[in-house]
Scaffold this motif. Structure first.
Motif, PDB file in Angstrom:
ATOM      1  N   GLY A 109     -14.956   6.969 -47.091  1.00 18.42           N
ATOM      2  CA  GLY A 109     -14.579   7.149 -48.491  1.00 18.42           C
ATOM      3  C   GLY A 109     -14.860   8.564 -48.964  1.00 18.42           C
ATOM      4  N   ALA A 110     -15.998   9.142 -48.533  1.00 21.13           N
ATOM      5  CA  ALA A 110     -16.337  10.511 -48.914  1.00 21.13           C
ATOM      6  C   ALA A 110     -15.332  11.505 -48.332  1.00 21.13           C
ATOM      7  N   TRP A 111     -14.924  11.251 -47.087  1.00 24.10           N
ATOM      8  CA  TRP A 111     -13.924  12.115 -46.439  1.00 24.10           C
ATOM      9  C   TRP A 111     -12.624  12.119 -47.235  1.00 24.10           C
ATOM     10  N   GLN A 112     -12.145  10.961 -47.599  1.00 21.54           N
ATOM     11  CA  GLN A 112     -10.880  10.886 -48.335  1.00 21.54           C
ATOM     12  C   GLN A 112     -11.048  11.378 -49.768  1.00 21.54           C
ATOM     13  N   GLY A 113     -12.193  11.042 -50.377  1.00 18.74           N
ATOM     14  CA  GLY A 113     -12.445  11.507 -51.734  1.00 18.74           C
ATOM     15  C   GLY A 113     -12.525  13.016 -51.829  1.00 18.74           C
ATOM     16  N   PHE A 114     -13.047  13.664 -50.791  1.00 19.23           N
ATOM     17  CA  PHE A 114     -13.131  15.134 -50.773  1.00 19.23           C
ATOM     18  C   PHE A 114     -11.739  15.750 -50.852  1.00 19.23           C
ATOM     19  N   TRP A 115     -10.816  15.240 -50.044  1.00 17.17           N
ATOM     20  CA  TRP A 115      -9.468  15.803 -50.031  1.00 17.17           C
ATOM     21  C   TRP A 115      -8.748  15.566 -51.364  1.00 17.17           C
ATOM     22  N   VAL A 116      -8.972  14.388 -51.940  1.00 12.15           N
ATOM     23  CA  VAL A 116      -8.298  14.059 -53.194  1.00 12.15           C
ATOM     24  C   VAL A 116      -8.914  14.825 -54.367  1.00 12.15           C
ATOM     25  N   ALA A 117     -10.243  14.802 -54.477  1.00 10.37           N
ATOM     26  CA  ALA A 117     -10.909  15.343 -55.660  1.00 10.37           C
ATOM     27  C   ALA A 117     -11.047  16.859 -55.632  1.00 10.37           C
ATOM     28  N   TYR A 118     -11.391  17.414 -54.474  1.00 12.85           N
ATOM     29  CA  TYR A 118     -11.749  18.833 -54.425  1.00 12.85           C
ATOM     30  C   TYR A 118     -10.684  19.731 -53.802  1.00 12.85           C
TER      31      TYR A 118
END
Length: 387
Positions: A109-118
């Motif tokens: 989730g952190a991996w995907q959230g990084f690409w989406v959010a940052y």
């Protein structure tokens, strides 16, 4: 009667979902000759749809922020494969393997959230890539084969029931006791909320309507507990679901960070101007989705007592459908955890009822697609009318 009509008109989507669930249940109860609402079948509906409910809760938070996650089915399958590899091939203890599996879900989730959010890559693209990546990794971990059986004790998460410590015989008394406690907690909470609303001069429904609501929901809780008690009692997985539903409902409605999620989905620019760290909110929502996907994968693997390459197929569509049918708006900013659960139950009752009637999977998918389209269309019509 006028007040009742006003309350209904102000909550038409919420009441509509409940009425739809009741209507579908009654219809299939008639068509199946009374099989649908038997204690055994109701228990099966809860256990068969437990992982979809878990995914629907996380997906609702994702959709509220205005994003989407297409990878949850593949992530669930991958975590199921990882847990099987740890417990079966490496002979790791169940507790340690479950913790590591949930941590792996958080990292995904952190991996995907990084690409989406940052990095500002659209969530559709990131999670579509994730769907392909983790499906491929599942095949690699399993070598294209089914891995089973899990160690004794793992399947208790999703397949076993609470023991009746009260010795009720044919009626599971512990389940009835828990149902009674649930009613007491519900009544105390509702009375506290009403007292708080009165204190701050909020508009509330009249006391007769409030009393009728309390009686109706209390009867439903007790009736549901009684039905479960007639078969084998409360499934272990239901305790997990209740913990998630209550916890996430409280988080979204009664905490600052929960309200931030609604603010980000409602208007990201306005949320930024008000001081909300929108990127951080989006990032952690995807981390949460990763953990819940991992939990759903563990529950599904435990129910099958095996990790298979085909696990998680179309889970993402069921989760999205449950969230949207439950009232979440794909435009963001709207949705509830309870609504997602009702949406998941609607899909579950449809699946179960059609399976009992012997309707093929082809027609089941077509009917579910029409239900999803109808739910979105009604949402858009309702919004256009409000404008």
């Amino acid at each position: 009667m006028g007040e009742l009509k006003e309350v209904f008109s102000q909550n038409i989507r919420r009441f509509g979902m409940v009425i739809a669930l009741i209507g579908i249940a009654v219809l299939f109860q008639i068509l199946t000759g009374g099989i649908l609402l038997t204690p055994l079948n109701i228990t099966n509906i809860v256990m068969q749809n437990s992982y979809i409910i878990v995914l629907a809760i996380g997906m609702t938070l994702i959709i509220i922020t205005g994003e989407i996650d297409l990878s949850v089915g593949s992530v669930a399958a991958f975590i199921g494969a990882i847990s099987a590899y740890l417990m079966i091939n490496l002979d790791m203890s169940v507790a340690v393997a479950v913790i590591l599996s949930l941590l792996a879900g958080a990292l995904i989730g952190a991996w995907q959230g990084f690409w989406v959010a940052y990095v500002n890559v659209p969530a559709f693209i990131v999670t579509l890539a994730g769907m392909l990546i983790f499906r491929g990794l599942t095949l690699i971990v399993l070598g294209g084969r089914t891995l089973s059986p899990f160690p004794e004790g793992f399947s208790t998460i999703s397949s076993d029931f609470l023991p009746d410590l009260l010795g009720g015989g044919n009626l599971h008394l512990l389940t009835m006791l828990l149902g009674g406690l649930a009613v007491i907690v519900y009544l105390l909470n509702e009375l506290k909320l009403r007292r708080d609303y009165l204190k701050y001069n909020y508009n509330i429904i009249s006391f007769p309507l409030f009393l009728g609501k309390l009686i109706a929901i209390s009867i439903i809780i007790l009736a549901f507990s009684y039905i479960l008690a007639l078969y084998a009692g409360m499934p272990n997985v239901l305790l997990i679901l209740l913990f998630l539903i209550i916890g996430y409902s409280f988080y979204m409605n009664n905490t600052t960070t929960g309200r931030h999620i609604y603010a980000v989905g409602g208007n990201t620019h306005a949320a930024q101007l008000s001081g909300i760290k929108t990127k951080k909110v989006t990032f952690w929502v995807f981390v949460n989705m990763g953990v819940l996907s991992a939990l759903a994968g563990l529950i599904f693997a435990g129910r099958l007592n095996a990790a298979t390459p085909q696990a998680g197929n179309l889970f993402e569509l069921d989760a999205i459908a449950a969230a949207v049918i439950g009232g979440a708006s794909l435009a963001g900013g709207v949705g509830t955890v309870v609504g997602a659960v009702i949406g998941a139950l609607i899909m579950g009752v449809l699946n179960n009822g059609m399976s009992i009637l012997g309707i093929g999977i082809d027609w089941q998918q077509a009917i579910k697609g029409l239900v999803l389209l109808t739910a979105v269309a009604l949402d858009m019509i309702s919004k256009n009318k409000s404008k």
